[in-house]
Design a protein around this motif. Structure first.
Motif, PDB file in Angstrom:
ATOM      1  N   ALA A 119     -50.158  24.572   7.827  1.00 27.50           N
ATOM      2  CA  ALA A 119     -50.554  23.303   8.080  1.00 27.50           C
ATOM      3  C   ALA A 119     -51.238  22.717   6.773  1.00 27.50           C
ATOM      4  CB  ALA A 119     -51.481  23.008   9.249  1.00 27.50           C
ATOM      5  N   THR A 120     -51.101  21.370   6.630  1.00 26.65           N
ATOM      6  CA  THR A 120     -51.628  20.851   5.212  1.00 26.65           C
ATOM      7  C   THR A 120     -51.937  19.185   5.890  1.00 26.65           C
ATOM      8  OG1 THR A 120     -49.477  19.852   4.460  1.00 26.65           O
ATOM      9  CG2 THR A 120     -50.197  22.095   3.496  1.00 26.65           C
ATOM     10  N   ARG A 121     -52.423  18.622   4.958  1.00 25.06           N
ATOM     11  CA  ARG A 121     -52.682  17.069   5.500  1.00 25.06           C
ATOM     12  C   ARG A 121     -51.393  16.559   5.886  1.00 25.06           C
ATOM     13  NH1 ARG A 121     -57.587  17.419   6.676  1.00 25.06           N
ATOM     14  NH2 ARG A 121     -59.234  18.029   5.181  1.00 25.06           N
ATOM     15  N   ASP A 122     -50.399  17.112   5.251  1.00 24.03           N
ATOM     16  CA  ASP A 122     -49.109  16.451   5.644  1.00 24.03           C
ATOM     17  C   ASP A 122     -48.528  16.717   6.953  1.00 24.03           C
ATOM     18  OD1 ASP A 122     -48.819  15.235   2.946  1.00 24.03           O
ATOM     19  OD2 ASP A 122     -48.077  17.123   2.044  1.00 24.03           O
ATOM     20  N   GLY A 123     -49.117  17.776   7.689  1.00 27.09           N
ATOM     21  CA  GLY A 123     -48.644  18.176   8.975  1.00 27.09           C
ATOM     22  C   GLY A 123     -48.526  19.722   9.277  1.00 27.09           C
ATOM     23  N   VAL A 124     -47.971  19.790  10.518  1.00 27.56           N
ATOM     24  CA  VAL A 124     -47.917  21.314  10.969  1.00 27.56           C
ATOM     25  C   VAL A 124     -46.852  21.655  10.891  1.00 27.56           C
ATOM     26  CG1 VAL A 124     -48.492  22.741  12.939  1.00 27.56           C
ATOM     27  CG2 VAL A 124     -50.321  20.989  12.139  1.00 27.56           C
ATOM     28  N   GLU A 125     -46.439  22.964  10.616  1.00 26.70           N
ATOM     29  CA  GLU A 125     -44.988  23.723  10.465  1.00 26.70           C
ATOM     30  C   GLU A 125     -45.405  24.681  11.243  1.00 26.70           C
ATOM     31  OE1 GLU A 125     -42.067  22.458   9.198  1.00 26.70           O
ATOM     32  OE2 GLU A 125     -42.834  20.683   7.920  1.00 26.70           O
ATOM     33  N   LEU A 126     -44.228  25.030  12.566  1.00 27.08           N
ATOM     34  CA  LEU A 126     -44.189  26.200  13.224  1.00 27.08           C
ATOM     35  C   LEU A 126     -43.210  27.020  13.072  1.00 27.08           C
ATOM     36  CD1 LEU A 126     -45.639  24.656  16.716  1.00 27.08           C
ATOM     37  CD2 LEU A 126     -46.916  25.648  14.817  1.00 27.08           C
ATOM     38  N   ALA A 127     -42.982  28.040  13.034  1.00 31.72           N
ATOM     39  CA  ALA A 127     -41.885  29.016  12.893  1.00 31.72           C
ATOM     40  C   ALA A 127     -42.093  30.078  14.022  1.00 31.72           C
ATOM     41  CB  ALA A 127     -41.782  29.723  11.472  1.00 31.72           C
ATOM     42  N   LEU A 128     -42.116  29.824  15.117  1.00 30.71           N
ATOM     43  CA  LEU A 128     -42.142  30.725  16.360  1.00 30.71           C
ATOM     44  C   LEU A 128     -41.146  31.363  16.571  1.00 30.71           C
ATOM     45  CD1 LEU A 128     -44.786  28.632  18.482  1.00 30.71           C
ATOM     46  CD2 LEU A 128     -45.213  30.195  16.517  1.00 30.71           C
ATOM     47  N   ALA A 129     -40.189  30.737  16.771  1.00 30.84           N
ATOM     48  CA  ALA A 129     -38.635  31.711  16.789  1.00 30.84           C
ATOM     49  C   ALA A 129     -38.369  32.632  15.476  1.00 30.84           C
ATOM     50  CB  ALA A 129     -37.434  30.452  16.887  1.00 30.84           C
ATOM     51  N   ASP A 130     -38.029  33.987  16.108  1.00 29.11           N
ATOM     52  CA  ASP A 130     -37.652  34.881  14.976  1.00 29.11           C
ATOM     53  C   ASP A 130     -36.652  34.375  14.147  1.00 29.11           C
ATOM     54  OD1 ASP A 130     -39.556  36.715  16.189  1.00 29.11           O
ATOM     55  OD2 ASP A 130     -37.962  37.327  17.632  1.00 29.11           O
ATOM     56  N   GLU A 131     -35.496  33.637  14.659  1.00 23.78           N
ATOM     57  CA  GLU A 131     -34.508  33.272  13.701  1.00 23.78           C
ATOM     58  C   GLU A 131     -35.106  32.431  12.716  1.00 23.78           C
ATOM     59  OE1 GLU A 131     -34.446  32.989  17.163  1.00 23.78           O
ATOM     60  OE2 GLU A 131     -33.525  34.867  17.499  1.00 23.78           O
ATOM     61  N   GLN A 132     -35.962  31.374  12.914  1.00 24.68           N
ATOM     62  CA  GLN A 132     -36.339  30.442  12.089  1.00 24.68           C
ATOM     63  C   GLN A 132     -37.323  31.029  11.048  1.00 24.68           C
ATOM     64  OE1 GLN A 132     -38.893  27.485  13.661  1.00 24.68           O
ATOM     65  NE2 GLN A 132     -39.271  26.204  11.700  1.00 24.68           N
ATOM     66  N   GLU A 134     -37.011  34.068   9.913  1.00 23.89           N
ATOM     67  CA  GLU A 134     -36.372  34.994   9.172  1.00 23.89           C
ATOM     68  C   GLU A 134     -35.047  34.288   8.405  1.00 23.89           C
ATOM     69  OE1 GLU A 134     -35.341  37.725  11.855  1.00 23.89           O
ATOM     70  OE2 GLU A 134     -37.411  38.796  12.265  1.00 23.89           O
ATOM     71  N   GLY A 135     -35.077  33.103   8.777  1.00 23.45           N
ATOM     72  CA  GLY A 135     -34.045  32.365   8.120  1.00 23.45           C
ATOM     73  C   GLY A 135     -34.269  31.691   6.488  1.00 23.45           C
ATOM     74  N   ALA A 136     -33.366  31.110   5.969  1.00 19.73           N
ATOM     75  CA  ALA A 136     -33.414  30.790   4.534  1.00 19.73           C
ATOM     76  C   ALA A 136     -34.411  29.541   4.175  1.00 19.73           C
ATOM     77  CB  ALA A 136     -32.088  30.555   4.056  1.00 19.73           C
ATOM     78  N   ALA A 137     -34.346  28.849   5.189  1.00 19.13           N
ATOM     79  CA  ALA A 137     -35.154  27.370   5.384  1.00 19.13           C
ATOM     80  C   ALA A 137     -36.870  27.634   5.133  1.00 19.13           C
ATOM     81  CB  ALA A 137     -34.996  26.525   6.377  1.00 19.13           C
ATOM     82  N   TRP A 138     -37.020  28.597   5.856  1.00 17.43           N
ATOM     83  CA  TRP A 138     -38.553  28.786   6.111  1.00 17.43           C
ATOM     84  C   TRP A 138     -39.207  29.210   4.748  1.00 17.43           C
ATOM     85  CZ3 TRP A 138     -42.477  27.173   8.707  1.00 17.43           C
ATOM     86  CH2 TRP A 138     -43.265  27.800   8.787  1.00 17.43           C
ATOM     87  N   PRO A 139     -38.808  30.308   3.872  1.00 16.22           N
ATOM     88  CA  PRO A 139     -39.457  30.362   2.642  1.00 16.22           C
ATOM     89  C   PRO A 139     -39.444  29.176   1.840  1.00 16.22           C
ATOM     90  CG  PRO A 139     -37.869  32.293   3.007  1.00 16.22           C
ATOM     91  CD  PRO A 139     -37.720  31.206   4.084  1.00 16.22           C
ATOM     92  N   GLU A 140     -38.580  28.333   2.022  1.00 19.40           N
ATOM     93  CA  GLU A 140     -38.437  26.732   1.163  1.00 19.40           C
ATOM     94  C   GLU A 140     -39.602  26.010   1.610  1.00 19.40           C
ATOM     95  OE1 GLU A 140     -34.412  25.519   1.443  1.00 19.40           O
ATOM     96  OE2 GLU A 140     -33.551  27.427   0.522  1.00 19.40           O
ATOM     97  N   THR A 141     -39.686  26.096   2.660  1.00 18.90           N
ATOM     98  CA  THR A 141     -40.638  25.250   3.392  1.00 18.90           C
ATOM     99  C   THR A 141     -42.072  25.794   2.882  1.00 18.90           C
ATOM    100  OG1 THR A 141     -39.369  24.898   5.686  1.00 18.90           O
ATOM    101  CG2 THR A 141     -42.087  24.607   5.549  1.00 18.90           C
ATOM    102  N   LEU A 142     -42.346  26.976   2.857  1.00 17.35           N
ATOM    103  CA  LEU A 142     -43.706  27.450   2.399  1.00 17.35           C
ATOM    104  C   LEU A 142     -43.702  27.480   0.889  1.00 17.35           C
ATOM    105  CD1 LEU A 142     -43.934  30.923   4.480  1.00 17.35           C
ATOM    106  CD2 LEU A 142     -44.772  28.686   4.953  1.00 17.35           C
TER     107      LEU A 142
END
Length: 151
Positions: A119-132, A134-142
Motif C-alpha cells: 500500500a501507498t497513498r495511491d492505494g492498496v494492491e493485494l496478491a493473495l492468489a498464488d498465481e497472481q 507468482e505471475g509476471a505482473a506482480w514484480p512489475e507492480t512492486l
C-alpha cells in the motif's frame, strides 16, 4: 490449502501475518489496529535497524500479527491494516512472509513472490492468489511502487 495460507501457518500452531511499514524518518511510528479487525491474538513489534543507511529517508518497523485461527476475511484484515498504517503516516506498507525482509530487497522482483500485499497513498494492491503473486505482473507492480516511493 493455498501456498499463501500454508506459509502463513508455517508454525503449525497459528497464523502469522508480517506487516512491514516504512515511515518517513522522524515521523510517527505508532500504529493502532483497524476497527474492522477483531484483533490478532498476539502482536509483536520490532524496529528494524538500518546500520548501513540503505533507506535513509525511512524508519522501518515490523508487526507480526498472530491469530490462533486464520482470519475469516483475510483480504479485509490485510487491507484494513495497510490503510491504518497509511493513516498513521506511513509512506509505504506491505505484507510479506516471515524472513523476507532485507533493506536491500524492499519490494524487489527477486522477492516479489514473498510479498502478498502493498500500500501507498495511491492505494492498496493485494496478491493473495498464488498465481497472481507468482505471475509476471506482480514484480512489475512492486517495481512501480518502489519508484513512486523513491526506493
Amino acid at each position: 490449502m493455498s501456498r499463501l495460507l500454508s506459509a502463513l501457518a508455517w508454525s503449525g500452531r497459528d497464523t502469522m501475518l508480517s506487516l512491514f511499514v516504512a515511515f518517513p524518518r522522524g515521523g510517527s511510528s505508532s500504529l493502532q489496529p483497524p476497527e474492522s479487525d477483531s484483533g490478532p491474538d498476539a502482536l509483536r513489534f520490532y524496529e528494524l535497524e538500518d546500520p548501513e543507511n540503505i533507506l535513509p529517508a525511512f524508519e522501518c518497523v515490523e508487526l507480526d500479527l498472530i491469530y490462533n485461527e486464520p482470519p475469516l476475511h483475510l483480504a479485509d484484515v490485510i487491507a484494513g491494516w495497510l490503510q491504518q498504517a497509511l493513516a498513521a503516516g506511513a509512506k509505504l506498507a506491505w505484507f510479506a512472509f516471515e524472513g523476507s525482509f532485507d533493506f536491500e530487497h524492499v519490494l524487489t522482483a527477486d522477492i516479489a513472490d514473498q510479498v502478498y500485499a502493498v500500500a501507498t497513498r495511491d492505494g492498496v494492491e493485494l496478491a493473495l492468489a498464488d498465481e497472481q503473486r507468482e505471475g509476471a505482473a506482480w514484480p512489475e507492480t512492486l517495481e512501480a511502487v518502489r519508484r513512486r516511493a523513491g526506493l
